[in-house]
Enzyme design. Structure first.
Site, PDB file in Angstrom:
ATOM      1  N   HIS A   1     -23.214  32.316  -6.429  1.00 15.07           N
ATOM      2  CA  HIS A   1     -22.298  31.250  -6.032  1.00 15.07           C
ATOM      3  C   HIS A   1     -22.992  29.895  -6.109  1.00 15.07           C
ATOM      4  O   HIS A   1     -22.438  28.916  -6.598  1.00 15.07           O
ATOM      5  CB  HIS A   1     -21.776  31.471  -4.614  1.00 15.07           C
ATOM      6  CG  HIS A   1     -20.969  30.326  -4.094  1.00 15.07           C
ATOM      7  ND1 HIS A   1     -19.695  30.045  -4.537  1.00 15.07           N
ATOM      8  CD2 HIS A   1     -21.283  29.350  -3.199  1.00 15.07           C
ATOM      9  CE1 HIS A   1     -19.254  28.959  -3.927  1.00 15.07           C
ATOM     10  NE2 HIS A   1     -20.202  28.517  -3.116  1.00 15.07           N
ATOM     11  N   SER A   2     -24.209  29.843  -5.616  1.00 22.99           N
ATOM     12  CA  SER A   2     -25.024  28.625  -5.668  1.00 22.99           C
ATOM     13  C   SER A   2     -26.469  29.048  -5.481  1.00 22.99           C
ATOM     14  O   SER A   2     -26.782  30.241  -5.385  1.00 22.99           O
ATOM     15  CB  SER A   2     -24.610  27.642  -4.568  1.00 22.99           C
ATOM     16  OG  SER A   2     -25.018  28.126  -3.291  1.00 22.99           O
TER      17      SER A   2
ATOM     18  N   SER B   1     -16.995  18.749  -1.076  1.00 19.35           N
ATOM     19  CA  SER B   1     -17.334  20.128  -0.687  1.00 19.35           C
ATOM     20  C   SER B   1     -16.206  20.885   0.018  1.00 19.35           C
ATOM     21  O   SER B   1     -16.007  22.067  -0.231  1.00 19.35           O
ATOM     22  CB  SER B   1     -18.576  20.130   0.193  1.00 19.35           C
ATOM     23  OG  SER B   1     -19.730  19.910  -0.569  1.00 19.35           O
TER      24      SER B   1
ATOM     25  N   GLU C   1     -33.514  25.924 -12.475  1.00 21.62           N
ATOM     26  CA  GLU C   1     -34.956  26.102 -12.353  1.00 21.62           C
ATOM     27  C   GLU C   1     -35.590  24.928 -11.606  1.00 21.62           C
ATOM     28  O   GLU C   1     -36.536  25.111 -10.831  1.00 21.62           O
ATOM     29  CB  GLU C   1     -35.596  26.258 -13.737  1.00 21.62           C
ATOM     30  CG  GLU C   1     -35.271  27.570 -14.430  1.00 21.62           C
ATOM     31  CD  GLU C   1     -35.662  28.775 -13.587  1.00 21.62           C
ATOM     32  OE1 GLU C   1     -36.767  28.775 -13.012  1.00 21.62           O
ATOM     33  OE2 GLU C   1     -34.857  29.730 -13.483  1.00 21.62           O
TER      34      GLU C   1
END
Length: 380
Positions: A272-273, A143, A57
């Site tokens: 996923h993100s 990443s 959020e």
């Protein structure tokens, strides 16, 4: 003349301890867990769940730039961490904050990293959720997919050379097994007989690519045999099954000096993100089913509650406390000063080369000329 079949007649079985409702499967062999550890495992799963919701959020409010949740996969990182020693070295992918949580990484430390302030161990140079902690033997998240697997094999080989009673655990998603580094890492570990556990979270999706479009084999577990690696498939939504499998895998890896491959079947309930909208490529009712009927947190709660180790009152107190702590941590992280620009150019070279010095000079001049285009709370 006889060719080896491309696949077996039957699928590799999936090791389970708990039914979906939290009841023990009869006559199931599993590693006993103490009341203290079981309560900590469940508390950490709830904490991770709340942390994901609040940070997600916060990203949607524009307070942090990126976030990625572990929704639906909470049992994997926390139950596996519970089965390990703090001396075991972790090379994560990016859905393993539960391992850090188990090892004592605080909510404030999570918040500082996501907000990239001066208290962040990465000095604000990493994307949010790219945690790392030398204190907790947790390599900083990277990443690029699967690069940690050959590294894990090498680190495990160094433990072997030093006669350490510890192992390396490297996590990967199903999508990462399509990378060349997966195969290089497994082969290297097998040949060198390195004490490493390769833990694959098979959650069904590599972002928007379903496993049916990634490989034709029976999942990931069968790939271990091709490299001469002992392997097991486990229900990743069953905390007791994950705990038991990792406990056994760790013992074999250290005592027998060998790599182990674990495939944990689970489901990525979240997107996923924050850069992804998974409803564009999968059905909403599928997500809802896994979120409600196959929820690993609810499943483990039913077990600890049924045996009298947890109560409704404890549940309410825990959730209220964690939420309060997280909101306070975010307030502190937001108010903490950002690292200075100079930190962008440190910690690589003992003496910065001329091209880096030139880049730093150019950046400072640009910020000075265009101050409105850069955050005002960053020290030039």
């Amino acid at each position: 003349m006889s060719f080896i079949s491309e696949s077996s007649q039957t699928r590799v079985p999936c090791y389970r301890v708990l039914e979906d409702d939290g009841d023990l499967i009869s006559d199931c062999d599993f590693q006993q867990v103490s009341k203290e550890d079981a309560v900590k495992m469940y508390s950490n799963m709830v904490t991770l769940q709340i942390m994901d919701n609040i940070f997600y959020e916060a990203q949607r409010q524009g307070r942090i730039s990126f976030y990625l949740t572990s929704a639906g996969e909470e049992a994997i990182s926390i139950a596996s961490a519970a089965a390990l020693s703090e001396q075991d070295i972790i090379l994560p992918q990016y859905r393993e904050p539960g391992v850090l949580l188990w090892r004592g990484f605080t909510l404030q430390e999570f918040a500082d990293q996501c907000f990239g302030n001066k208290a962040d161990y990465g000095k604000g140079r990493q994307m949010p959720i790219h945690y790392g902690s030398k204190k907790h033997n947790f390599f900083t998240i990277s990443s690029p997919i699967a690069t940690q697997l050959p590294q894990a094999a090498g680190i495990a080989y160094s433990l072997k050379m030093d006669n350490k009673k510890a192992c390396v655990v490297s996590y990967i998603g199903d999508g990462g097994t399509s990378e060349g580094d997966f195969h290089a890492g497994l082969n290297f570990a097998a040949v060198m007989e390195a004490p490493v556990i390769f833990f694959c979270r098979n959650n069904g999706w590599a972002i928007s690519t379903n496993v049916s479009e990634q490989f034709r084999s029976d999942g990931i577990v069968v790939k271990g045999r091709a490299y001469g690696i002992r392997s097991i498939r486990v229900d990743g939504n069953d905390a007791l099954a994950v705990y038991s499998a990792v406990s056994a895998a760790r013992e074999m890896a250290i005592n027998e000096q060998r790599p182990i491959l674990i495939e944990a079947l689970t489901y990525r309930v979240g997107h996923h993100s924050t850069s992804d909208d998974s409803t564009k490529y999968r059905q909403l009712d599928e997500i809802v089913y896994w979120k409600k009927a196959r929820n690993p947190v609810n499943r483990f709660r039913n077990w600890v509650q049924n045996i009298g180790w947890w109560s409704e009152q404890q549940e309410t107190q825990l959730r209220n406390s964690v939420r309060k702590q997280l909101l306070e941590a975010i307030q502190v992280a937001e108010k903490t000063e950002k690292p200075p620009l100079s930190e962008l150019f440190t910690d690589v070279y003992d003496h910065p080369p001329s091209n880096l010095e030139e880049q730093e000079k150019h950046l400072r001049e640009t910020v000075t000329r265009h101050p409105k285009d850069y955050p005002s709370d960053i020290s030039v």
